[in-house]
Structure formats: structure tokens, C-alpha cells
Enzyme design. Structure first.
Site, PDB file in Angstrom:
ATOM      1  N   ILE A   1       0.939  -1.173  -0.074  1.00 50.07           N
ATOM      2  CA  ILE A   1       0.037  -0.163   0.000  1.00 50.07           C
ATOM      3  C   ILE A   1       0.983   1.174   0.184  1.00 50.07           C
ATOM      4  O   ILE A   1       0.553   2.382  -0.795  1.00 50.07           O
ATOM      5  CB  ILE A   1      -0.820  -0.064   1.315  1.00 50.07           C
ATOM      6  CG1 ILE A   1      -1.923  -1.217   1.106  1.00 50.07           C
ATOM      7  CG2 ILE A   1      -1.614   1.161   1.371  1.00 50.07           C
ATOM      8  CD1 ILE A   1      -2.615  -1.635   2.233  1.00 50.07           C
TER       9      ILE A   1
ATOM     10  N   TYR B   1      -0.487  -8.430  16.338  1.00 48.35           N
ATOM     11  CA  TYR B   1      -0.666  -7.398  15.230  1.00 48.35           C
ATOM     12  C   TYR B   1      -2.137  -6.806  15.427  1.00 48.35           C
ATOM     13  O   TYR B   1      -1.786  -5.552  15.253  1.00 48.35           O
ATOM     14  CB  TYR B   1      -1.028  -8.498  13.835  1.00 48.35           C
ATOM     15  CG  TYR B   1      -1.434  -7.555  12.507  1.00 48.35           C
ATOM     16  CD1 TYR B   1      -0.441  -6.510  12.037  1.00 48.35           C
ATOM     17  CD2 TYR B   1      -2.767  -7.462  12.216  1.00 48.35           C
ATOM     18  CE1 TYR B   1      -0.845  -5.571  11.157  1.00 48.35           C
ATOM     19  CE2 TYR B   1      -3.075  -6.601  11.101  1.00 48.35           C
ATOM     20  CZ  TYR B   1      -2.234  -5.772  10.495  1.00 48.35           C
ATOM     21  OH  TYR B   1      -2.554  -4.841   9.657  1.00 48.35           O
TER      22      TYR B   1
ATOM     23  N   LYS C   1      -2.297  -2.634  16.005  1.00 46.60           N
ATOM     24  CA  LYS C   1      -3.337  -1.656  15.148  1.00 46.60           C
ATOM     25  C   LYS C   1      -4.149  -0.966  16.048  1.00 46.60           C
ATOM     26  O   LYS C   1      -4.520   0.307  15.798  1.00 46.60           O
ATOM     27  CB  LYS C   1      -3.752  -2.533  14.079  1.00 46.60           C
ATOM     28  CG  LYS C   1      -2.986  -2.962  12.977  1.00 46.60           C
ATOM     29  CD  LYS C   1      -2.666  -1.789  11.970  1.00 46.60           C
ATOM     30  CE  LYS C   1      -1.157  -1.589  11.939  1.00 46.60           C
ATOM     31  NZ  LYS C   1      -0.875  -0.503  10.784  1.00 46.60           N
TER      32      LYS C   1
HETATM   33  N1  LIG Z   1      -3.196  -5.182   3.314  1.00 42.30           N
HETATM   34  C1  LIG Z   1      -4.043  -4.934   4.102  1.00 42.30           C
HETATM   35  O1  LIG Z   1      -5.379  -5.527   3.664  1.00 42.30           O
HETATM   36  C2  LIG Z   1      -4.291  -4.240   5.400  1.00 42.30           C
HETATM   37  C3  LIG Z   1      -5.216  -4.289   6.066  1.00 42.30           C
HETATM   38  C4  LIG Z   1      -5.244  -3.395   7.218  1.00 42.30           C
HETATM   39  C5  LIG Z   1      -4.181  -2.492   7.437  1.00 42.30           C
HETATM   40  N2  LIG Z   1      -3.113  -2.748   6.815  1.00 42.30           N
HETATM   41  C6  LIG Z   1      -2.068  -1.894   6.923  1.00 42.30           C
HETATM   42  O2  LIG Z   1      -1.652  -1.215   5.851  1.00 42.30           O
HETATM   43  C7  LIG Z   1      -0.084  -1.082   5.930  1.00 42.30           C
HETATM   44  C8  LIG Z   1       0.642  -1.763   4.858  1.00 42.30           C
HETATM   45  O3  LIG Z   1       0.273  -2.829   4.713  1.00 42.30           O
HETATM   46  P1  LIG Z   1       0.615  -3.727   3.518  1.00 42.30           P
HETATM   47  O4  LIG Z   1      -0.242  -4.768   3.287  1.00 42.30           O
HETATM   48  O5  LIG Z   1       1.049  -2.902   2.259  1.00 42.30           O
HETATM   49  O6  LIG Z   1       2.066  -4.495   3.968  1.00 42.30           O
HETATM   50  P2  LIG Z   1       3.465  -4.846   3.026  1.00 42.30           P
HETATM   51  O7  LIG Z   1       3.003  -5.110   1.662  1.00 42.30           O
HETATM   52  O8  LIG Z   1       3.672  -6.103   3.676  1.00 42.30           O
HETATM   53  O9  LIG Z   1       4.301  -3.629   3.431  1.00 42.30           O
HETATM   54  C9  LIG Z   1       4.537  -3.267   4.302  1.00 42.30           C
HETATM   55  C10 LIG Z   1       5.747  -2.377   4.329  1.00 42.30           C
HETATM   56  O10 LIG Z   1       6.203  -1.855   5.794  1.00 42.30           O
HETATM   57  C11 LIG Z   1       7.663  -1.829   5.760  1.00 42.30           C
HETATM   58  N3  LIG Z   1       8.234  -2.114   7.022  1.00 42.30           N
HETATM   59  C12 LIG Z   1       8.039  -3.430   7.847  1.00 42.30           C
HETATM   60  N4  LIG Z   1       8.827  -3.214   8.737  1.00 42.30           N
HETATM   61  C13 LIG Z   1       9.504  -2.082   8.984  1.00 42.30           C
HETATM   62  C14 LIG Z   1      10.535  -1.569   9.642  1.00 42.30           C
HETATM   63  N5  LIG Z   1      10.816  -2.272  10.862  1.00 42.30           N
HETATM   64  N6  LIG Z   1      10.861  -0.448   9.269  1.00 42.30           N
HETATM   65  C15 LIG Z   1      10.625   0.136   8.076  1.00 42.30           C
HETATM   66  N7  LIG Z   1       9.735  -0.150   7.137  1.00 42.30           N
HETATM   67  C16 LIG Z   1       8.985  -1.407   7.605  1.00 42.30           C
HETATM   68  C17 LIG Z   1       7.882  -2.910   4.544  1.00 42.30           C
HETATM   69  O11 LIG Z   1       9.604  -3.089   4.315  1.00 42.30           O
HETATM   70  P3  LIG Z   1      10.111  -4.094   3.646  1.00 42.30           P
HETATM   71  O12 LIG Z   1       9.856  -4.316   2.316  1.00 42.30           O
HETATM   72  O13 LIG Z   1      11.758  -3.716   4.021  1.00 42.30           O
HETATM   73  O14 LIG Z   1       9.656  -5.231   4.709  1.00 42.30           O
HETATM   74  C18 LIG Z   1       7.029  -2.566   3.460  1.00 42.30           C
HETATM   75  O15 LIG Z   1       7.491  -1.572   2.867  1.00 42.30           O
HETATM   76  C19 LIG Z   1       0.381  -1.702   7.388  1.00 42.30           C
HETATM   77  O16 LIG Z   1       0.437  -0.647   8.201  1.00 42.30           O
HETATM   78  C20 LIG Z   1      -0.811  -2.696   7.874  1.00 42.30           C
HETATM   79  O17 LIG Z   1      -0.973  -2.838   9.099  1.00 42.30           O
HETATM   80  C21 LIG Z   1      -3.018  -3.421   5.721  1.00 42.30           C
END
Ligand SMILES: NC(=O)c1ccc[n+]([C@@H]2O[C@H](COP(=O)([O-])OP(=O)(O)OC[C@H]3O[C@@H](n4cnc5c(N)ncnc54)[C@H](OP(=O)(O)O)[C@@H]3O)[C@@H](O)[C@H]2O)c1
Length: 306
Positions: free
Chosen positions: A25, A175, A179
Site C-alpha cells: 500500500i 498484530y 493496530k
Molecule cells: N493489506 C491489508 O489488507 C491491510 C489491512 C489493514 C491494515 N493494513 C496496514 O497497511 C499498512 C501496509 O500494509 P501492506 O499490506 O502494504 O503491507 P506490506 O506489503 O507487507 O508492506 C509493509 C511495508 O512496511 C515496511 N516495513 C515493515 N517493517 C518495517 C520496519 N521495521 N521499518 C521500516 N519499514 C518497515 C515494509 O518494508 P520491507 O519491504 O523492508 O519489509 C513494507 O514496505 C500496514 O500498516 C498494515 O498494518 C493493511
């Protein structure tokens, strides 16, 4: 107001910082803001992964004004270094606190500072970054902080007296609790900014259920396997791509009518165009917000008084 996520108001002259911008995202938030003309700083822990995202952005958004800032949220020294670079910026119109550990370890793990790693990444790193970077935001009229919440907050109880899950840890609870704490922090931050008379606003947005197999294929950024595409397509009735998951946080960051304390999400909860949503009573409770804040201050060692 009607809002078309594919035709955003121009953001020329504005600067945004997006955490976790190299993937998921966060990548699409960056692409949409850059596509609207903003300068966007990709705050990521891996320069190599950020380089892949920068290369993709330069192809998909001709003339994109994008750059890398190293930030590992699970390392408070890295957060301090990133925040000092942040304070050098001429202006910061928005800080999108998107990064998250979304696949928590099945066994409890801690950072070098001894903090449970999911809470450290999702809450404590962002809390510290906000505390240390706030002066840069406060210099820019109308600047906003957007925290990424989740529908997971509806599916778990909250142990505010054990945020690090020292007892009965499991990955899902880690998790979901993190959140709830993030949403709580986002709303508490806005209450404190208002009480201080600050012009900075804090909003919370959630992306619904956004999955990579429904998202555009982007070399080096999003390359789901055929199996993932098939499984994710079967979930298409309830899910959406991460490009669409970016819509609510982007709207929270730039809609001129959005205001501090609001909660934005997809219109149909898991998917859809961005609309105002209702957060859980736990995450919007000021008493719980104050306890989350006090714990974050204690664990980061930062007194944060906006
Ligand atoms: N996807 C969904 O349906 C969903 C639903 C509810 C909430 N969310 C929230 O939306 C956000 C993005 O989710 P996503 O699905 O896009 O996840 P994602 O594809 O796993 O991407 C997560 C991002 O966070 C970075 N990250 C993780 N640990 C880190 C750290 N220690 N320092 C700096 N960056 C770090 C990752 O970097 P690396 O590439 O280096 O690992 C990646 O760029 C999150 O906060 C998640 O909780 C997502």
C-alpha cells in the site's frame, strides 16, 4: 463532496513522507501522491528495495519527484537519524505512517532495545518519528499525519496493560493489538494537537482488505506468483488491490475537506472508494489513548508534548 481517486487535486509544491513506501500500500500511496505532482520521500529500511520502487515510480510517473530516506522503525537509532534528516526538509505537508509488520512472528521476538517487535515496528517507531519530526510538520501550514489502522481492530480485545504481550503472545494478537494501539495513538495525537492549538492534524485511515494478487504487477515491487493471483482472485468479491487500499490514506492526507480526528476507509469496509468510517470505541477512547501514549513515552524514553 464527490471524490474521484483517479483524479486527485494537484499536489505540486507539496512534500510528503511515506513510511514503508517500497512495497504494498505504501508504494501505491507514493505513486498516487507523486502522480498528483507532489515530492515524495520514501522512508524505507532497505535501500535496495527502495531503489526498485524508485525505478518503477520513474517509469510509471514521468517526472516523478521521489527520493529515499533510510528508516528502520524497529531501531530507535535509525528513527532518530531519519527524524533529523526530516527536520532539514523545507516543508512537510504530510507524514503517512504506513509501514507495518503485517506477518508477525509466531513466537514472541524483541528488538535490540528489548521491545516486542510488532509493537515496536507498528507503534513505537512511528510514535518516536512523530515526536522527533513534529517541528518540521509544524512549520508547514495545514500539514497532516496519517496513521494506518485496520479492520483487525474490530476482531480483538485490547490488553492496554500488556501492550508488549509478555503473557499469552500469539502473532495474530500481536498484530491486532498493535493496530488498536496505532489507531489509539492517531486519535490521541489529534486531541493533543487540538488542545495545544497546533495547526497540524492527525487522521487515521484503513485500507480494508487489500491484497497483492489483485494489485498491478510492478517489477521489483509487486510480483505475486500465479498461485497467489489465483487464490487472491477467488477473494475478489471481498477484497481489492493494494492500489485501491491506498485510496483512503491518500484521501485522508490531501482532501481539503478532511479534518483531524477523522477515520477514513473503503466505502464497503473491505473494498471501495474512500469514505468516512467509524472507528472502534476502544481505539477512540481518550482514557485508552492516554494510556497508550504513556506506555509509548516510557518505552521510547521520549517525552512527547505537542
Ligand atoms: N493489506 C491489508 O489488507 C491491510 C489491512 C489493514 C491494515 N493494513 C496496514 O497497511 C499498512 C501496509 O500494509 P501492506 O499490506 O502494504 O503491507 P506490506 O506489503 O507487507 O508492506 C509493509 C511495508 O512496511 C515496511 N516495513 C515493515 N517493517 C518495517 C520496519 N521495521 N521499518 C521500516 N519499514 C518497515 C515494509 O518494508 P520491507 O519491504 O523492508 O519489509 C513494507 O514496505 C500496514 O500498516 C498494515 O498494518 C493493511
Amino acid at each position: 463532496m464527490t471524490w474521484d481517486p483517479s483524479v486527485l487535486p494537484t499536489q505540486h509544491g507539496k512534500t510528503f513522507v511515506v513510511t514503508g513506501a517500497n512495497a504494498g500500500i505504501g508504494y501505491f500511496i507514493t505513486e498516487q501522491l507523486a502522480g498528483a505532482g507532489a515530492r515524495v520521500i520514501l522512508a524505507s529500511r532497505s535501500e535496495q528495495r527502495a531503489d526498485a520502487a524508485l525505478a518503477a515510480l520513474r517509469i510509471r510517473v514521468p517526472g516523478a519527484d521521489v527520493e529515499f530516506l533510510r528508516l528502520d522503525l524497529a531501531d530507535l537509532d535509525s528513527v532518530r537519524a531519519a527524524a533529523s534528516a526530516f527536520r532539514e526538509l523545507d516543508r512537510v505537508d504530510g507524514l503517512i505512517e504506513n509501514a507495518g509488520m503485517v506477518h508477525p512472528p509466531s513466537r514472541r521476538q524483541t528488538t535490540a532495545a528489548g521491545h516486542e517487535v510488532v509493537l515496536a515496528t507498528n507503534l513505537l517507531g512511528h510514535f518516536a518519528l512523530t515526536a522527533l519530526a513534529l517541528p518540521a510538520l509544524a512549520r508547514t501550514p495545514g500539514s497532516r499525519i496519517v496513521s494506518l489502522g485496520s479492520m483487525a481492530t474490530r476482531l480483538s480485545s485490547f490488553r492496554v496493560d500488556d501492550l508488549q504481550l509478555e503473557t499469552a503472545y500469539n502473532g495474530w494478537r500481536a498484530y491486532a493489538q498493535s493496530k488498536i494501539a496505532v489507531q489509539s495513538f492517531g486519535f490521541e495525537l489529534d486531541r493533543r494537537l487540538r488542545a495545544a492549538g497546533s495547526a497540524v492534524a492527525s487522521l487515521v485511515a484503513h485500507p480494508g482488505f487489500s491484497i497483492s494478487g489483485l494489485s498491478p504487477r510492478i517489477p521489483g515491487v509487486n510480483e505475486p506468483s500465479v498461485g497467489t493471483r489465483v487464490v487472491d482472485t477467488l477473494q475478489g468479491f471481498a477484497a481489492q488491490g493494494k492500489d485501491r487500499g491506498a485510496w483512503a490514506p491518500v484521501r485522508a492526507a490531501i482532501d481539503p475537506n478532511a479534518i483531524g480526528g477523522q477515520f477514513w476507509g473503503p466505502r464497503f469496509q473491505t473494498r471501495g472508494r474512500p469514505a468516512l468510517a467509524r472507528a472502534t470505541s476502544t481505539s477512540s477512547d481518550p482514557a485508552i489513548g492516554a494510556r497508550v501514549w504513556a506506555t509509548a513515552e516510557e518505552l521510547t524514553g521520549l517525552r512527547f508534548n505537542p
